[in-house]
Enzyme design. Structure first.
Site, PDB file in Angstrom:
ATOM      1  N   GLY A  68      -2.967  -1.657  -7.019  1.00  0.00           N
ATOM      2  CA  GLY A  68      -1.728  -2.557  -7.256  1.00  0.00           C
ATOM      3  C   GLY A  68      -2.027  -3.736  -8.177  1.00  0.00           C
ATOM      4  O   GLY A  68      -3.089  -4.010  -8.295  1.00  0.00           O
ATOM      5  N   GLN A  69      -0.957  -4.047  -8.779  1.00  0.00           N
ATOM      6  CA  GLN A  69      -0.956  -4.922  -9.836  1.00  0.00           C
ATOM      7  C   GLN A  69      -0.976  -6.142  -9.202  1.00  0.00           C
ATOM      8  O   GLN A  69      -1.649  -7.249  -9.918  1.00  0.00           O
ATOM      9  CB  GLN A  69       0.376  -4.956 -10.640  1.00  0.00           C
ATOM     10  CG  GLN A  69       0.494  -6.444 -11.494  1.00  0.00           C
ATOM     11  CD  GLN A  69      -0.519  -6.278 -12.684  1.00  0.00           C
ATOM     12  OE1 GLN A  69      -0.903  -5.149 -12.873  1.00  0.00           O
ATOM     13  NE2 GLN A  69      -0.528  -7.534 -13.507  1.00  0.00           N
ATOM     14  N   HIS A 126       0.867  -1.231   0.046  1.00  0.00           N
ATOM     15  CA  HIS A 126       0.162  -0.056  -0.023  1.00  0.00           C
ATOM     16  C   HIS A 126       0.793   1.307  -0.130  1.00  0.00           C
ATOM     17  O   HIS A 126       0.576   2.197  -0.672  1.00  0.00           O
ATOM     18  CB  HIS A 126      -0.972   0.208   1.346  1.00  0.00           C
ATOM     19  CG  HIS A 126      -1.720  -0.903   1.485  1.00  0.00           C
ATOM     20  ND1 HIS A 126      -1.672  -2.092   2.520  1.00  0.00           N
ATOM     21  CD2 HIS A 126      -3.025  -1.439   0.721  1.00  0.00           C
ATOM     22  CE1 HIS A 126      -2.768  -2.981   2.404  1.00  0.00           C
ATOM     23  NE2 HIS A 126      -3.486  -2.601   1.280  1.00  0.00           N
TER      24      HIS A 126
END
Ligand code: PAF
Length: 279
Positions: A138-139, A28
């Site tokens: 996020g990936q 994060h």
């Protein structure tokens, strides 16, 4: 939040949003680093969104630690932490949901049929409340990231969506708030997801084009080196998120998997280069 964000926009500030469900980890916080490069003010939301959890999933036990999140977010440069209540986000009369066809019903959607309806709805609400110029995801949740990009395009949201790379532990395990559920024994085995993706990468780089063969090798590795139970090992074309069985003429494919260790379900993915055959 809506009033504060409007004030910021009126004073010419570019707002960057990082939506999270809290229990912040380096994954994060790396999104905060990325959003800071692209905006003047960073807003982070911390909201464990009930509509993306089905009955029997881990909504009640999802890890929470708001005071630690407040500290970590502030130290990393978050300017506003938005922590709405369920009543604010979903007043009793809430009837509207966003659902994407096709892509919401494959892979994660097969195992969690209502999940992406909840994700798309809450992200749309957060985008409408904060109206950021840029929002970061996020990936690690590749299908979620694809769905959000698609929703933003389909519904003409005026925001740039940026997807940041997966952050991993030293042994390759992708960071996730749910990793805390793993026992020590399961934690040791859990990097098999990463190792199976690296195996796929290696097989494709050697010229393998049958994704069935690549999948079999991954499944063999996971089954022989862990007690993980596989929900899926799949391959999609990155641009369309359509499932594929042959690497064919694609330059890159996205490999995705979900594996359960006891009650804990882990997901991971990797973009893999396909070796192009020379004539
Ligand atoms: O990825 C998450 O943490 C959540 O799905 C999100 C995007 C914050 C929506 O609740």
């Amino acid at each position: 939040m809506q009033t504060a964000a409007e004030g910021l926009r009126l004073s010419g500030k570019k707002i960057g949003l990082v939506p999270t469900m809290g229990y912040l980890h380096e994954g994060h916080l790396s999104l905060v680093d990325e959003v800071k490069k692209r905006s003047d003010v960073v807003v982070m939301s911390v909201y464990v969104n009930p509509t993306q959890f089905a009955q029997g999933e881990d909504l009640d036990k999802y890890p929470r630690d708001l005071s630690r999140d407040e500290k970590n977010a502030a130290e990393r440069g978050v300017n506003y932490l938005f922590v709405p209540s369920d009543r604010e986000m979903y007043p009793e009369e809430h009837l509207s949901f966003i659902e994407l066809n096709k892509v919401s019903h494959i892979l994660e959607g097969e195992f969690r049929p209502t999940h992406f309806k909840g994700v798309a709805t809450v992200v749309a609400k957060l985008l409408n409340i904060v109206k950021p110029a840029v929002a970061l995801f996020g990936q690690k949740d590749a299908q979620q990231a694809f769905i959000i990009r698609k929703m933003v395009r389909d519904l003409n949201f005026d925001v740039e969506i940026v997807v940041a790379p997966i952050v991993r532990e030293e042994d390759g395990l992708a960071l996730s708030s749910r990793n805390v559920y793993l026992s020590q024994y399961q934690r040791k085995q859990a990097n098999v997801l990463y190792r199976s993706l690296k195996l796929a990468e290696s097989n494709l780089s050697k010229g393998e084009t049958s994704l069935e063969k690549v999948r079999s090798a991954m499944v063999r590795l996971i089954s022989s080196e862990s007690e993980g139970k596989i929900d899926y090992v799949s391959f999609v074309e990155p641009a369309t998120f359509c499932k594929i069985e042959e690497a064919g003429s694609l330059a890159e494919i996205l490999a995705l998997l979900a594996v359960r260790f006891g009650q804990t379900r882990l997901i991971d993915n990797m973009l893999l280069k396909v070796r192009q055959r020379t004539q």
